[in-house]
Design a protein around this motif. Structure first.
Motif, PDB file in Angstrom:
ATOM      1  N   TYR A   1       0.844  -1.206   0.000  1.00  0.00           N
ATOM      2  CA  TYR A   1       0.000   0.000   0.000  1.00  0.00           C
ATOM      3  C   TYR A   1       0.877   1.255   0.000  1.00  0.00           C
ATOM      4  O   TYR A   1       1.867   1.313   0.738  1.00  0.00           O
ATOM      5  CB  TYR A   1      -0.871  -0.037   1.264  1.00  0.00           C
ATOM      6  N   VAL A   2       0.518   2.229  -0.820  1.00  0.00           N
ATOM      7  CA  VAL A   2       1.226   3.523  -0.772  1.00  0.00           C
ATOM      8  C   VAL A   2       0.340   4.584  -0.123  1.00  0.00           C
ATOM      9  O   VAL A   2      -0.775   4.824  -0.593  1.00  0.00           O
ATOM     10  CB  VAL A   2       1.684   4.055  -2.157  1.00  0.00           C
ATOM     11  N   PRO A   3       0.821   5.222   0.961  1.00  0.00           N
ATOM     12  CA  PRO A   3       0.045   6.280   1.605  1.00  0.00           C
ATOM     13  C   PRO A   3       0.293   7.632   0.931  1.00  0.00           C
ATOM     14  O   PRO A   3       0.701   8.606   1.574  1.00  0.00           O
ATOM     15  CB  PRO A   3       0.567   6.253   3.048  1.00  0.00           C
ATOM     16  N   HIS A   4       0.090   7.665  -0.375  1.00  0.00           N
ATOM     17  CA  HIS A   4       0.329   8.880  -1.161  1.00  0.00           C
ATOM     18  C   HIS A   4      -0.824   9.066  -2.141  1.00  0.00           C
ATOM     19  O   HIS A   4      -1.357   8.084  -2.659  1.00  0.00           O
ATOM     20  CB  HIS A   4       1.631   8.768  -1.963  1.00  0.00           C
ATOM     21  N   ALA A   5      -1.154  10.324  -2.444  1.00  0.00           N
ATOM     22  CA  ALA A   5      -2.306  10.614  -3.313  1.00  0.00           C
ATOM     23  C   ALA A   5      -1.923  10.756  -4.784  1.00  0.00           C
ATOM     24  O   ALA A   5      -2.800  10.935  -5.636  1.00  0.00           O
ATOM     25  CB  ALA A   5      -3.003  11.885  -2.825  1.00  0.00           C
ATOM     26  N   THR A   6      -0.613  10.688  -5.073  1.00  0.00           N
ATOM     27  CA  THR A   6      -0.185  10.811  -6.478  1.00  0.00           C
ATOM     28  C   THR A   6       0.782   9.686  -6.850  1.00  0.00           C
ATOM     29  O   THR A   6       1.671   9.862  -7.687  1.00  0.00           O
ATOM     30  CB  THR A   6       0.462  12.195  -6.766  1.00  0.00           C
ATOM     31  N   ALA A   7       0.608   8.539  -6.229  1.00  0.00           N
ATOM     32  CA  ALA A   7       1.345   7.331  -6.589  1.00  0.00           C
ATOM     33  C   ALA A   7       0.367   6.167  -6.477  1.00  0.00           C
ATOM     34  O   ALA A   7      -0.714   6.298  -5.892  1.00  0.00           O
ATOM     35  CB  ALA A   7       2.546   7.116  -5.667  1.00  0.00           C
ATOM     36  N   ALA A   8       0.734   5.027  -7.053  1.00  0.00           N
ATOM     37  CA  ALA A   8      -0.173   3.877  -7.064  1.00  0.00           C
ATOM     38  C   ALA A   8       0.639   2.592  -7.045  1.00  0.00           C
ATOM     39  O   ALA A   8       1.852   2.600  -7.284  1.00  0.00           O
ATOM     40  CB  ALA A   8      -1.062   3.919  -8.308  1.00  0.00           C
ATOM     41  N   ILE A   9      -0.052   1.506  -6.728  1.00  0.00           N
ATOM     42  CA  ILE A   9       0.535   0.161  -6.805  1.00  0.00           C
ATOM     43  C   ILE A   9      -0.275  -0.637  -7.829  1.00  0.00           C
ATOM     44  O   ILE A   9      -1.518  -0.644  -7.766  1.00  0.00           O
ATOM     45  CB  ILE A   9       0.484  -0.555  -5.439  1.00  0.00           C
ATOM     46  N   VAL A  10       0.429  -1.279  -8.750  1.00  0.00           N
ATOM     47  CA  VAL A  10      -0.237  -2.182  -9.697  1.00  0.00           C
ATOM     48  C   VAL A  10       0.546  -3.490  -9.769  1.00  0.00           C
ATOM     49  O   VAL A  10       1.715  -3.553  -9.381  1.00  0.00           O
ATOM     50  CB  VAL A  10      -0.353  -1.580 -11.124  1.00  0.00           C
ATOM     51  N   ILE A  11      -0.111  -4.517 -10.259  1.00  0.00           N
ATOM     52  CA  ILE A  11       0.556  -5.781 -10.574  1.00  0.00           C
ATOM     53  C   ILE A  11       0.430  -5.981 -12.071  1.00  0.00           C
ATOM     54  O   ILE A  11      -0.672  -5.906 -12.623  1.00  0.00           O
ATOM     55  CB  ILE A  11      -0.089  -6.955  -9.806  1.00  0.00           C
ATOM     56  N   ASN A  12       1.584  -6.161 -12.722  1.00  0.00           N
ATOM     57  CA  ASN A  12       1.531  -6.407 -14.164  1.00  0.00           C
ATOM     58  C   ASN A  12       2.793  -7.091 -14.636  1.00  0.00           C
ATOM     59  O   ASN A  12       3.617  -7.505 -13.831  1.00  0.00           O
ATOM     60  CB  ASN A  12       1.248  -5.110 -14.927  1.00  0.00           C
ATOM     61  N   GLU A  13       2.927  -7.199 -15.931  1.00  0.00           N
ATOM     62  CA  GLU A  13       4.035  -7.982 -16.498  1.00  0.00           C
ATOM     63  C   GLU A  13       5.384  -7.326 -16.254  1.00  0.00           C
ATOM     64  O   GLU A  13       5.529  -6.106 -16.336  1.00  0.00           O
ATOM     65  CB  GLU A  13       3.835  -8.175 -18.013  1.00  0.00           C
ATOM     66  N   ASN A  14       6.376  -8.180 -15.961  1.00  0.00           N
ATOM     67  CA  ASN A  14       7.726  -7.703 -15.670  1.00  0.00           C
ATOM     68  C   ASN A  14       8.684  -7.915 -16.835  1.00  0.00           C
ATOM     69  O   ASN A  14       9.736  -7.297 -16.889  1.00  0.00           O
ATOM     70  CB  ASN A  14       8.274  -8.446 -14.452  1.00  0.00           C
ATOM     71  N   ALA A  15       8.341  -8.794 -17.777  1.00  0.00           N
ATOM     72  CA  ALA A  15       9.325  -9.197 -18.785  1.00  0.00           C
ATOM     73  C   ALA A  15       9.617  -8.088 -19.788  1.00  0.00           C
ATOM     74  O   ALA A  15      10.762  -7.917 -20.198  1.00  0.00           O
ATOM     75  CB  ALA A  15       8.848 -10.452 -19.502  1.00  0.00           C
ATOM     76  N   ASP A  16       8.602  -7.341 -20.186  1.00  0.00           N
ATOM     77  CA  ASP A  16       8.791  -6.294 -21.189  1.00  0.00           C
ATOM     78  C   ASP A  16       8.645  -4.933 -20.522  1.00  0.00           C
ATOM     79  O   ASP A  16       7.539  -4.545 -20.131  1.00  0.00           O
ATOM     80  CB  ASP A  16       7.746  -6.450 -22.298  1.00  0.00           C
ATOM     81  N   PRO A  17       9.743  -4.188 -20.368  1.00  0.00           N
ATOM     82  CA  PRO A  17       9.655  -2.878 -19.700  1.00  0.00           C
ATOM     83  C   PRO A  17       8.774  -1.881 -20.451  1.00  0.00           C
ATOM     84  O   PRO A  17       8.339  -0.880 -19.877  1.00  0.00           O
ATOM     85  CB  PRO A  17      11.109  -2.401 -19.647  1.00  0.00           C
ATOM     86  N   ASN A  18       8.495  -2.155 -21.734  1.00  0.00           N
ATOM     87  CA  ASN A  18       7.608  -1.259 -22.483  1.00  0.00           C
ATOM     88  C   ASN A  18       6.189  -1.249 -21.926  1.00  0.00           C
ATOM     89  O   ASN A  18       5.450  -0.282 -22.154  1.00  0.00           O
ATOM     90  CB  ASN A  18       7.557  -1.666 -23.959  1.00  0.00           C
ATOM     91  N   ILE A  19       5.813  -2.282 -21.202  1.00  0.00           N
ATOM     92  CA  ILE A  19       4.452  -2.301 -20.646  1.00  0.00           C
ATOM     93  C   ILE A  19       4.274  -1.155 -19.654  1.00  0.00           C
ATOM     94  O   ILE A  19       3.249  -0.492 -19.642  1.00  0.00           O
ATOM     95  CB  ILE A  19       4.141  -3.670 -20.018  1.00  0.00           C
ATOM     96  N   GLY A  20       5.290  -0.908 -18.838  1.00  0.00           N
ATOM     97  CA  GLY A  20       5.219   0.220 -17.917  1.00  0.00           C
ATOM     98  C   GLY A  20       5.120   1.541 -18.652  1.00  0.00           C
ATOM     99  O   GLY A  20       4.315   2.411 -18.288  1.00  0.00           O
TER     100      GLY A  20
END
Ligand code: ZN
Length: 130
Positions: A38-57
């Motif tokens: 959890y991030v206690p910040h209003a302008t950041a987030a946590i997601v779960i997604n693919e790690n293999a291709d940095p282009n996804i980020g």
């Protein structure tokens, strides 16, 4: 026990894989349970997604930028980061991941990622296992 992980972000927007920061906390806890990240910040987030291709980020950041243009929000009159707040609200501040034998039950291609939307800043990520 809730652990604090400090992450220094580099850019205005950035997606950082933080799985390796979380895994040792879960490993130390051991056994089976649920891990909250959890991030206690209003302008950041946590997601779960693919790690293999940095282009996804990068694609995620481009998609959010297309969806939520900068500079047209009421909150911009206060501190000029209305778009970052909206993006953070869309993504959400946390994820919950089951673990077993002290290992996160992430899929083969999944990582836990901190999404910076108004950096660079030092961000606190709260991690609770068990
Ligand atoms: Zn603001």
């Amino acid at each position: 026990m809730t652990h604090e992980v400090l992450i220094r972000t580099q850019g205005k927007t950035q997606v950082l894989d933080i799985t390796e920061e979380i895994a040792p906390i879960v490993q130390k806890q051991g056994g089976e349970g649920v891990c909250c990240v959890y991030v206690p910040h209003a302008t950041a987030a946590i997601v779960i997604n693919e790690n293999a291709d940095p282009n996804i980020g990068l694609d995620l950041l481009d998609a959010l930028a297309a969806l939520v243009p900068e500079g047209k929000w009421r909150h911009d009159r206060i501190d000029d980061n209305g778009a970052a707040h909206i993006k953070a609200a869309i993504l959400g501040p946390g994820e919950t991941i089951p673990y077993r034998d002290g290992r996160l039950l992430l899929g083969r291609w999944q990582s836990v990622m901190l999404v910076e939307l108004d950096g660079p800043r030092e961000r606190t990520v709260l991690v609770r296992a068990g």
